[in-house]
Scaffold this motif. Structure first.
Motif, PDB file in Angstrom:
ATOM      1  N   GLN A  85      56.584  26.885  16.647  1.00  0.00           N
ATOM      2  CA  GLN A  85      56.807  27.348  15.443  1.00  0.00           C
ATOM      3  C   GLN A  85      55.807  26.988  14.609  1.00  0.00           C
ATOM      4  N   LEU A  86      54.974  25.898  15.114  1.00  0.00           N
ATOM      5  CA  LEU A  86      53.391  25.575  14.555  1.00  0.00           C
ATOM      6  C   LEU A  86      52.675  26.789  14.870  1.00  0.00           C
ATOM      7  N   LEU A  87      52.530  27.122  15.942  1.00  0.00           N
ATOM      8  CA  LEU A  87      51.644  28.265  16.394  1.00  0.00           C
ATOM      9  C   LEU A  87      51.906  29.549  15.770  1.00  0.00           C
ATOM     10  N   THR A  88      53.214  29.939  15.747  1.00  0.00           N
ATOM     11  CA  THR A  88      53.355  31.233  15.115  1.00  0.00           C
ATOM     12  C   THR A  88      53.604  31.282  13.357  1.00  0.00           C
ATOM     13  N   ASN A  89      54.108  30.039  12.981  1.00  0.00           N
ATOM     14  CA  ASN A  89      54.373  30.060  11.492  1.00  0.00           C
ATOM     15  C   ASN A  89      53.752  28.632  10.958  1.00  0.00           C
ATOM     16  N   GLY A  90      52.498  28.436  11.264  1.00  0.00           N
ATOM     17  CA  GLY A  90      51.612  27.424  10.956  1.00  0.00           C
ATOM     18  C   GLY A  90      51.350  27.079   9.440  1.00  0.00           C
ATOM     19  N   GLN A  91      51.607  27.759   8.737  1.00  0.00           N
ATOM     20  CA  GLN A  91      51.092  27.782   7.386  1.00  0.00           C
ATOM     21  C   GLN A  91      52.302  27.622   6.339  1.00  0.00           C
ATOM     22  N   ILE A  92      51.899  27.224   5.059  1.00  0.00           N
ATOM     23  CA  ILE A  92      52.641  27.203   3.985  1.00  0.00           C
ATOM     24  C   ILE A  92      53.731  28.427   3.698  1.00  0.00           C
ATOM     25  N   ASN A  93      55.072  28.222   3.840  1.00  0.00           N
ATOM     26  CA  ASN A  93      56.097  28.996   3.707  1.00  0.00           C
ATOM     27  C   ASN A  93      56.467  29.345   2.186  1.00  0.00           C
ATOM     28  N   TRP A  94      55.597  30.155   1.465  1.00  0.00           N
ATOM     29  CA  TRP A  94      55.921  29.991  -0.135  1.00  0.00           C
ATOM     30  C   TRP A  94      57.365  30.844  -0.238  1.00  0.00           C
ATOM     31  N   ASN A  95      57.864  31.869   0.395  1.00  0.00           N
ATOM     32  CA  ASN A  95      58.952  32.490   0.355  1.00  0.00           C
ATOM     33  C   ASN A  95      60.092  31.379   0.033  1.00  0.00           C
ATOM     34  N   ARG A  96      60.165  30.755   1.210  1.00  0.00           N
ATOM     35  CA  ARG A  96      61.041  29.574   1.551  1.00  0.00           C
ATOM     36  C   ARG A  96      61.286  28.863   0.185  1.00  0.00           C
ATOM     37  N   ILE A  97      60.109  28.324  -0.515  1.00  0.00           N
ATOM     38  CA  ILE A  97      59.831  27.404  -1.504  1.00  0.00           C
ATOM     39  C   ILE A  97      60.540  28.172  -2.875  1.00  0.00           C
ATOM     40  N   TYR A  98      60.260  29.567  -2.946  1.00  0.00           N
ATOM     41  CA  TYR A  98      60.825  30.232  -4.156  1.00  0.00           C
ATOM     42  C   TYR A  98      62.451  30.329  -4.042  1.00  0.00           C
ATOM     43  N   ASP A  99      62.820  30.691  -2.412  1.00  0.00           N
ATOM     44  CA  ASP A  99      64.340  30.634  -2.360  1.00  0.00           C
ATOM     45  C   ASP A  99      65.001  29.584  -2.893  1.00  0.00           C
ATOM     46  N   ALA A 100      64.433  28.337  -2.538  1.00  0.00           N
ATOM     47  CA  ALA A 100      65.137  27.016  -2.743  1.00  0.00           C
ATOM     48  C   ALA A 100      65.104  26.973  -4.333  1.00  0.00           C
ATOM     49  N   ASN A 101      64.116  27.297  -5.043  1.00  0.00           N
ATOM     50  CA  ASN A 101      64.019  27.189  -6.416  1.00  0.00           C
ATOM     51  C   ASN A 101      65.090  27.983  -7.004  1.00  0.00           C
ATOM     52  N   ILE A 102      65.047  29.364  -6.486  1.00  0.00           N
ATOM     53  CA  ILE A 102      66.295  30.234  -6.938  1.00  0.00           C
ATOM     54  C   ILE A 102      67.576  29.838  -6.793  1.00  0.00           C
ATOM     55  N   ASN A 103      68.006  28.986  -5.846  1.00  0.00           N
ATOM     56  CA  ASN A 103      69.211  28.388  -5.619  1.00  0.00           C
ATOM     57  C   ASN A 103      69.435  27.448  -6.701  1.00  0.00           C
ATOM     58  N   THR A 104      68.435  26.551  -6.926  1.00  0.00           N
ATOM     59  CA  THR A 104      68.727  25.416  -7.637  1.00  0.00           C
ATOM     60  C   THR A 104      69.000  25.906  -9.214  1.00  0.00           C
ATOM     61  N   THR A 105      68.124  27.020  -9.456  1.00  0.00           N
ATOM     62  CA  THR A 105      68.272  27.530 -10.910  1.00  0.00           C
ATOM     63  C   THR A 105      69.888  28.114 -10.971  1.00  0.00           C
ATOM     64  N   ALA A 106      70.167  28.766  -9.862  1.00  0.00           N
ATOM     65  CA  ALA A 106      71.605  29.367  -9.872  1.00  0.00           C
ATOM     66  C   ALA A 106      72.749  28.248 -10.242  1.00  0.00           C
ATOM     67  N   SER A 107      72.614  27.096  -9.524  1.00  0.00           N
ATOM     68  CA  SER A 107      73.359  26.087  -9.773  1.00  0.00           C
ATOM     69  C   SER A 107      72.972  25.174 -10.986  1.00  0.00           C
ATOM     70  N   ASP A 108      72.089  25.641 -11.788  1.00  0.00           N
ATOM     71  CA  ASP A 108      71.744  24.904 -12.984  1.00  0.00           C
ATOM     72  C   ASP A 108      71.236  23.159 -12.701  1.00  0.00           C
ATOM     73  N   LEU A 109      70.420  23.174 -11.881  1.00  0.00           N
ATOM     74  CA  LEU A 109      69.710  22.222 -11.235  1.00  0.00           C
ATOM     75  C   LEU A 109      68.140  22.202 -11.487  1.00  0.00           C
ATOM     76  N   PRO A 110      67.641  21.100 -11.681  1.00  0.00           N
ATOM     77  CA  PRO A 110      66.135  20.824 -12.006  1.00  0.00           C
ATOM     78  C   PRO A 110      65.508  21.415 -10.667  1.00  0.00           C
ATOM     79  N   ALA A 111      64.098  21.586 -10.808  1.00  0.00           N
ATOM     80  CA  ALA A 111      63.384  22.305  -9.604  1.00  0.00           C
ATOM     81  C   ALA A 111      63.389  21.496  -8.538  1.00  0.00           C
ATOM     82  N   ALA A 112      63.575  22.209  -7.482  1.00  0.00           N
ATOM     83  CA  ALA A 112      63.271  21.594  -6.085  1.00  0.00           C
ATOM     84  C   ALA A 112      61.760  21.338  -5.667  1.00  0.00           C
ATOM     85  N   TYR A 113      61.050  22.213  -6.183  1.00  0.00           N
ATOM     86  CA  TYR A 113      59.557  22.362  -6.028  1.00  0.00           C
ATOM     87  C   TYR A 113      58.794  22.827  -7.260  1.00  0.00           C
TER      88      TYR A 113
END
Length: 906
Positions: free
Chosen positions: A412-440
């Motif tokens: 995983q580190l060798l193939t995806n060893g950098q910041i996953n910006w898309n996963r961060i945005y996805d997590a925040n979109i989910n919190t917004t849909a649930s009317d929760l504060p920011a995860a990131y």
């Protein structure tokens, strides 16, 4: 030669009959006459030219500033009086082209690293040394700086940097912020440097030298310069345009420079660079006085690089940087340093008499310093090298090594060893849909400073041999410090509470929310006032030169909290107590000139100084507590004593210096922030580690030589052998929101090495110059570089269980082995330089190329022990694992790297 002597004799005889004249000869570096040189007194609106013998006579009725200019020579500027008979040696601009290459090398080294205010590059001292002619110090600036070598082992906060007499060192950490004038190389060349403890006319200085940068417009040679640079160090491209008018007959001069430095990535992956620079200097020369205005603006941004454990380097290589990742096909770095602090400076100089000069300055600097990072109150750590994502985590499984999990983590580190910006945005979109504060969120730690400085300095010659300088400086700083959200990354709001322990960051608005551009987490102001009086006396005799200087500095700090922190409701809001520090310092030096070739020099200094802001408050983001307050100890002045003795050789074809030095620093304080496990046996917490009463000792020898073995060939070498140690066992205590205060007694640090880069450095090489070609080769050897030792691991906490008694399985011999300070291996770094200059009519075209680390040596320049495993059992388990989870984090030097400079001067 006889003709020139006769002319000078004749001119001297004429003084009694022509007291309203200044006369003399103008020659070149070889002593040959320069004819048709233009001699001007701009404020008197008069001029003349030298004749075929180089002689001139200029009619003046009072003291005046005189400029001498000629084709292919540098402009000469000097103060003269009626009746003076002088000889002026003009320097060739063709020779100067190669000299400027030499002088600019350390400036370029600074340009590479000047934006790095992390623990390593912030202490790069090459900027302090760039204007030195001393062979050892120039070697330290050019050859040793890439290994983060420190002269005499001392940090850059012990060097003084001034601009037109105005102090430029920051109150927060005592260091000069080089990036405030980065990229303006052409207009930063006029510098006066005093090495080591030596005296300066502008202020008391430090222990590793003082530099004054002169930006007066009349001091620049008239003409322009266009420079393009290419590099793989910090930026990829640089374009610099500069022009200086020279002093005209109306007494006006101006100089300006504009530059841009940019690149998608430097040597480390994902380290973009975006920096613009502008400077304008305008001067008006009047009778016996001048006024100069300097404006500097250098907005810049750059992506930071991460220190890593050896496990990560072994998998990913020394260029790896965990802070960035691709977003929509473009590199995006989460750790960005942004700086925009313009400088406005007005300087006035007046010749009060033939023996006294008064210089006064007022400077105003303001702007923003931001460092971005993630906050993840509702998400997991986004770092791709978070310890639970590395193979070592699975190999340390309590049920035995999980080789399958370790293999998957490695892949995983060798193939995806950098910041996953898309996963961060996805997590925040989910919190917004649930009317929760920011995860990131992505935010900046900000320091917005406004600083006003007044400075005045009077220099008087009591006789031809004795002079005195008195200077007075006052500085006032207001520093706003806060966190500001930069990007919500798909979230709708941030809840302004500590997600770990639930404390409100601001009880004045306990359920407050924040969005882009809002302040949150912490918000406070530092007010700093400092006044310094400086006095120096200096003499110069046939056999002896000497000086004595003293300084009194009064400093006050006050913190004003704009948030009432939930964990410190009664000690965080409003103005805290005002802290005052009065410091006395003195230094003296003597030079004995056995002859013009052999000199002996000695200097001694005793200094007091207030602790820097960063080492004054235990945790200024949350409360008013002063370092030592919870432990019942006062925060006192640091004391420094130092001396050095030197032998200096100045023969026609051989120059050398041999110096022995000793420095002692006592009563210092340091603060570290980290997450620790094993506090008080088995407690885990984010802590502030405060070390007090730290004593350090530095001693060693320096040697440098330069030998012209052939007209075109020069051999040069340098060596530094140091022994830099902790001289006592400092007091250590911890503070935390979780447990408040814990006193750990003393830390067994005595005789451990100070982590300050290589304590041994050697250099040998040559330069070959002929027909305006320059080629140089140098090999450098480094040794005795140590990791920064953790104080908490060497306190009583290391051996005590939760019941306050020693662990029943504690093994002193094994503990000694576990805590042995790591020494990095020795290494060799070879560098080459190549330069050439061509004259085309009255213009010059030239280039130079430097290639560092020619043979691509891999080496560690520094590192620090992680303090997460803070007791014997935790650390023993750590070492028993196949791969250490929390081993030291390191910085590696650059592999093979280059800098190419091409310029046109007109």
């Amino acid at each position: 030669m006889f003709v020139r002597i006769f002319i000078l004799f004749f001119l001297s005889l004429g003084i009694g009959f022509a007291q309203n004249n200044v006369s003399g000869l103008i020659v070149n570096q070889d002593g040959k006459p320069v004819h048709n040189a233009l001699v001007q007194a701009p404020e008197l609106a008069i001029q003349t030219q030298s004749d075929e013998n180089g002689s001139f006579v200029l009619e003046i009725s009072s003291a005046a500033l005189v400029t001498v200019s000629a084709d292919s020579y540098q402009t000469y500027i000097s103060e003269v009086s009626p009746g003076d008979v002088i000889t002026i040696a003009l320097l060739s601009t063709e020779v100067d082209e190669l000299d400027q290459f030499s002088e600019s090398m350390s400036l370029i080294t600074l340009s590479d690293d000047e934006l790095s205010e992390d623990d390593q590059a912030a202490d790069n001292i090459s900027g302090l040394l760039q204007s030195s002619r001393d062979v050892f110090l120039r070697t330290a600036a050019y050859e040793f700086s890439s290994s983060f070598f420190r002269v005499r082992g001392l940090d850059s906060d012990l060097g003084s940097v001034r601009m037109n007499g105005v102090p430029m060192n920051k109150f927060y950490n005592g260091r000069p912020q080089w990036s405030n004038w980065g990229g303006l190389n052409d207009l930063m060349r006029n510098q006066e440097f005093n090495s080591g403890l030596q005296s300066s006319d502008y202020g008391f200085g430090g222990l590793i030298g003082s530099t004054n940068i002169n930006t007066k417009a009349s001091s620049y040679r008239s003409g322009g310069r266009v420079t393009y640079s290419s590099s793989n160090r910090s930026y990829a491209n640089r374009l610099l345009v500069s022009y200086a008018s020279g002093l005209n007959t109306s007494g006006w001069a101006y100089a300006l420079a504009v530059s841009n430095r940019w690149g998608e990535s430097g040597y480390s992956d994902g380290t973009f660079y975006d920096a613009q620079s502008f400077m304008l200097s305008v001067e008006k020369v009047l009778k016996n006085q001048s006024i100069n205005l300097t404006l500097i603006a250098t907005p810049n941004r750059r992506g930071k690089s991460s220190p890593n454990t050896q496990e990560v380097y072994d998998l990913m290589g020394i260029k790896y940087n965990e802070y960035w990742g691709n977003q929509n096909g473009e590199q995006r770095n989460s750790r960005v340093k942004r700086l925009d602090e313009p400088i406005f400076m007005l300087n006035h100089e007046i010749q009060l008499s033939n023996t006294s000069t008064l210089q006064s300055s007022v400077a105003y600097q303001f702007g923003e310093l931001g460092n971005s990072r993630f906050d993840y109150p509702g998400g997991s750590n986004p770092s791709p090298t978070y310890y639970q994502k590395l193979p070592s985590y699975f190999l340390a499984d309590s049920d035995g090594p999980d080789y399958g999990g370790a293999y998957l983590a490695q892949e995983q580190l060798l193939t995806n060893g950098q910041i996953n910006w898309n996963r961060i945005y996805d997590a925040n979109i989910n919190t917004t849909a649930s009317d929760l504060p920011a995860a990131y969120v992505l935010y900046e730690d900000r320091s917005d400073d406004s600083q006003l400085t007044f400075n005045t300095s009077l220099k008087s010659f009591l006789s031809d041999e004795v002079s005195v300088v008195f200077a007075l400086t006052h500085q006032a700083l207001e520093s706003e410090n806060f966190a500001e959200i930069q990007d919500m990354m798909g979230a709708s709001y941030y809840l302004n509470r500590d997600s770990f322990d639930g404390y409100a960051y601001n009880l004045e608005d306990p359920d407050g929310t924040a969005g882009v551009g809002d302040r949150f987490k912490y918000n406070y102001i530092f007010d700093v006032q400092q006044t310094e009086a400086f006095l120096k006396a200096q003499f110069s005799l046939n056999r002896f030169d000497g000086y004595a200087a003293g300084s009194f500095k009064s400093t006050s700090y006050q913190r004003e909290g704009l948030y009432r922190h939930g964990a410190y409701a009664d000690n965080s809001f409003g103005k805290g107590k005002k802290l005052s520090f009065d410091a006395l310092s003195g230094k003296a030096g003597l030079t004995y000139k056995l002859s013009g070739i052999h000199l002996f020099d000695a200097n001694v200094a005793w200094m007091q100084r207030a602790p820097h802001l960063r080492n004054t408050y235990a945790n200024s983001r949350e409360n008013h507590y002063v370092v030592g307050e919870l432990a019942g100890r006062d925060l006192e002045l640091e004391e420094l004593t130092a001396y050095d003795v030197s032998y200096i050789l100045r023969a026609p074809k051989l120059t050398a210096r041999l110096t022995a030095y000793h420095t002692a620093i006592t009563n210092a304080s340091e603060i570290s922030f980290f997450f620790a496990e094993g506090i008080g046996g088995d407690t885990s917490s984010f802590v502030q580690e405060i070390s007090q009463n730290i004593d350090k000792e530095y001693q060693g020898v320096e040697f440098g030589f330069e030998a012209n073995v052939l007209p075109a060939l020069t051999l040069k070498g340098a060596a530094s052998i140091g022994r830099h140690l902790y001289a006592n066992d400092p007091s250590v205590y911890l503070t935390s929101d979780d447990f408040g205060y814990l006193d750990f007694g003393t830390s067994k640090m005595k005789n451990l090495r100070i982590a300050n880069g290589p304590q041994e450095a050697y250099s040998f090489g040559f330069e070959y110059r002929e027909n305006y070609w320059w080629f140089g080769f140098t090999t450098n050897f480094f040794n005795n570089t140590y990791v920064d030792a953790s104080p908490i691991n060497r306190t009583q906490n290391f051996l005590l269980d939760s019941d306050g008694l020693p662990f029943n399985d504690y093994d002193p011999d094994l503990a000694r082995e576990l805590l042995e300070q790591e020494e990095f291996g020795d290494y060799l770094v070879s560098n080459i330089v190549l330069g050439k200059s061509w004259r085309i009519n009255r213009n010059f075209l030239g280039f130079f190329l430097s290639i560092n680390n020619l043979f691509d040596e891999e080496f560690k320049t520094g590192g620090f022990e992680q303090s997460r495993n803070a007791n014997f059992r935790e650390l023993r388990q750590e070492f028993s694992n196949p791969i250490r989870q929390f081993g030291p984090k390191y910085w590696y030097g650059r592999g093979t790297n280059y800098f190419l400079n091409v310029y046109v001067r007109f």
